[in-house]
Structure formats: structure tokens, C-alpha cells
Design a protein around this motif. Structure first.
Motif: not given
Length: 327
Positions: A160-184
Motif C-alpha cells: 500500500l505504501k509502495a503504490i503511493e509512488y507514481p512510478g510503481v507499476e507492479t506489486v508482487q505479493i503472497i496470496a493464496n487460500p492460506l494467505r487471504q489478507r491481500p485480497t481485502e
């Protein structure tokens, strides 16, 4: 395979890509021939997004990608990462001097003049609060050494902090049925800002393949052996941070929801891809058959409401307490 736009980069990539950590290191012994065969299988399956890093096998993964592409007609988007070569790994050294040195090494390893996408490789949290770090990345774009840049994060707050910078076009993150917080919140904000989302560790280090059990033994040089308690790097990278026995029980609870003709891995990948915010998911494997089966998840139907409800129930009742507050 269906393609999705990778944020504002102008790249359209297959919604199932390939991660090459396995090809480089930390997953037991893998020969270079096996690594090349796995990468070739991904390209033959139509995959157009490969993810690597300069520290995967000390550049081995990058070099194997270069070798395969030299003899293949495919022209995938190749994303690499930089920063973890720092020793000590401190935020202050995410600066132009160090990043440019790492980029130059990756350019040589991959045999290209410009990197398609460079991602900061899970830097310390303080790095996200250093505008000069992102100014350095923009400078590398201006110089023509990288075409686009993004970040690979451990925690939703970092994304969330990274995407405040306009040049950041992608974010790689862990998400799966056992790690659901990013889906919020994170998925919603990334989608709103048109940021490409690359989902890594989708199969929770093999837990969500359904092929592991309590008797499975891992090689000494496999992070699933030596990093279970986070002794080498963030514990969330190993089994998605879920205690191994807890993860095995959760997978058993998920099995009844998996359609008979699907594998557990395909069910998992389809669950992730049903989120519109996700651009691509990058399972890693050195088994060509598994690579092809992962790619095939793109052609499967979306999960039913009942199937998704089961995933939510298992997470809430068995997994949430271990991971939701941490990442």
C-alpha cells in the motif's frame, strides 16, 4: 491462455506465469538441464511471463532463462528483482549506486540491453519511506536500463505504501487460500490505481498441491527444511507462514471442495485468478508436467459460490489466527 494487462506497463501477459526460484536454488538439487527443461515447458505451454531474481542461484536462474530464450521463438516478459545481494540487507543501501550495479549484473545474466521489469526484492520496510529509492529507479528508466519497475513485498502495508509512488507499476505479493489478507484492502487499492498484481507462493511451497504429508522429508538445502522458523528469511515465504501441521490439516479440509477432474493446485490457482485485481500468478516447478497442468488452470471455470465459501470457512476456522495479523 487468457492474458491480462500488467498494470500500466503496456504488457499483456498470460494470467498464469512461471516463477523460477525453484530453478535457481533453495528447493533441493536441481540440475541446469532440469531447469532449462522446466522453462522450455512453460514457454511451450504458452506462458508469456517469467519471474526471476538476481539471487536465485547467484544469477543461475537468470542465465538459464537467457539460454532457453536464445533457442526459442517465444518473447515473454521477463521480470527480475534486485536488492537481496546487499550484505547487510539495510534500507539505506537501496540507492542508485547499489541498484545500478545489480541491474548491470542482471542485464549481463539475461543478455539484454533493457530489463522488462525490475522489482525491489522484499526490501526492509523503511525502504518504502525513502523517496530517493524510487527516484533511483526512475533514473534507471531514464537511462534505458529498465523499462518499468515495481516491488516485491512481504506485507500488505508495504504494498500500500509502495503504490503511493507514481512510478510503481507492479506489486508482487503472497496470496493464496492460506494467505487471504491481500485480497481485502490491498487488492482493492491496486485495482483502483491500475497497478499490476503478481501473486507469488500461490501453492504455499507445495502445501496446496495436496502432495505433501506428515512423512514428507525435504533436502537439507530446501527452504522448507531450513526456514520453517524464519531462520534464513521471512518465514512467510515458507508454507506461506502457516505451521506445517496446520497447513496439512487445512488442505485436507479443502479437498471435498475440489472438483473431481481438477488437481488441488489447479483449484488453488483458479481461486486466485478469480480476483479481478490479479494480473498473473507465478507458480514454480521443475516438473514439466506440473508446469503444463498449472498453465491449464487458466482454462478452467471460475469457482462456484459454494466452493469459495468452503475456502473462506477453512481459512477463518483453521488458518487465519496464524497469518492474518502478520502479513
Amino acid at each position: 491462455m487468457d492474458e491480462r494487462a500488467l498494470g500500466t506497463t503496456g504488457y499483456d501477459v498470460t494470467e498464469v506465469g512461471m516463477g523460477t526460484w525453484n530453478v535457481g536454488s533453495d528447493w533441493g538439487e536441481v540440475s541446469e538441464d532440469e531447469g532449462r527443461e522446466a522453462i522450455r515447458a512453460a514457454l511451450d505451454a504458452g506462458i508469456t511471463f517469467l519471474d526471476t531474481a538476481d539471487v536465485y542461484g547467484d544469477g543461475r536462474s537468470e542465465r538459464l532463462i537467457r539460454e532457453v530464450l536464445a533457442d526459442h521463438d517465444a518473447e515473454p516478459v521477463v521480470a527480475t528483482k534486485a536488492g537481496r545481494r546487499l550484505d547487510p540487507h539495510v534500507a539505506a543501501d537501496y540507492d542508485r549506486e547499489h541498484l545500478e550495479k545489480f541491474v548491470d549484473r542482471s542485464l549481463e545474466n539475461l543478455g539484454v540491453e533493457t530489463l522488462d521489469l525490475l522489482q525491489l526484492h522484499c526490501p526492509p520496510t523503511d525502504a518504502y519511506y525513502q523517496p530517493e529509492t524510487f527516484e533511483a529507479l526512475s533514473g534507471l528508466v531514464d537511462e534505458g536500463k529498465i523499462a518499468h519497475y515495481g516491488v516485491s513485498v512481504e506485507r500488505c502495508e508495504e504494498g500500500l505504501k509502495a503504490i503511493e509512488y507514481p512510478g510503481v507499476e507492479t506489486v508482487q505479493i503472497i496470496a493464496n487460500p492460506l494467505r487471504q489478507r491481500p485480497t481485502e484492502l490491498f487488492f482493492r487499492e491496486a485495482d483502483r490505481r491500475d497497478v499490476g498484481v503478481i501473486v507469488r507462493v500461490p501453492l504455499a511451497s507445495g502445501l496446496l498441491t495436496g502432495a505433501l504429508d506428515a512423512d514428507t522429508e525435504f533436502p537439507e538445502d530446501d527452504h522448507r527444511n531450513y526456514n520453517r522458523d524464519g531462520d534464513a528469511f521471512d518465514v512467510g515465504e515458507t508454507f506461506a507462514g502457516v505451521p506445517y501441521d496446520v497447513g496439512l490439516e487445512a488442505v485436507d479440509e479443502l479437498r471435498p471442495a475440489v472438483p473431481e477432474e481438477w488437481s488441488m493446485a489447479q483449484f488453488t490457482l483458479r481461486w486466485i485468478l478469480d480476483f479481478d485485481a490479479v494480473t498473473t500468478v507465478i507458480p514454480g516447478s521443475t516438473n514439466p508436467e506440473h508446469v503444463r497442468a498449472n498453465a491449464a488452470a487458466s482454462r478452467l471455470r471460475s469457482l462456484s459460490d459454494e466452493e469459495r465459501a468452503t475456502v473462506t470457512e477453512v481459512y477463518d476456522e483453521s488458518v487465519r489466527e496464524y497469518v492474518h495479523h502478520r502479513w
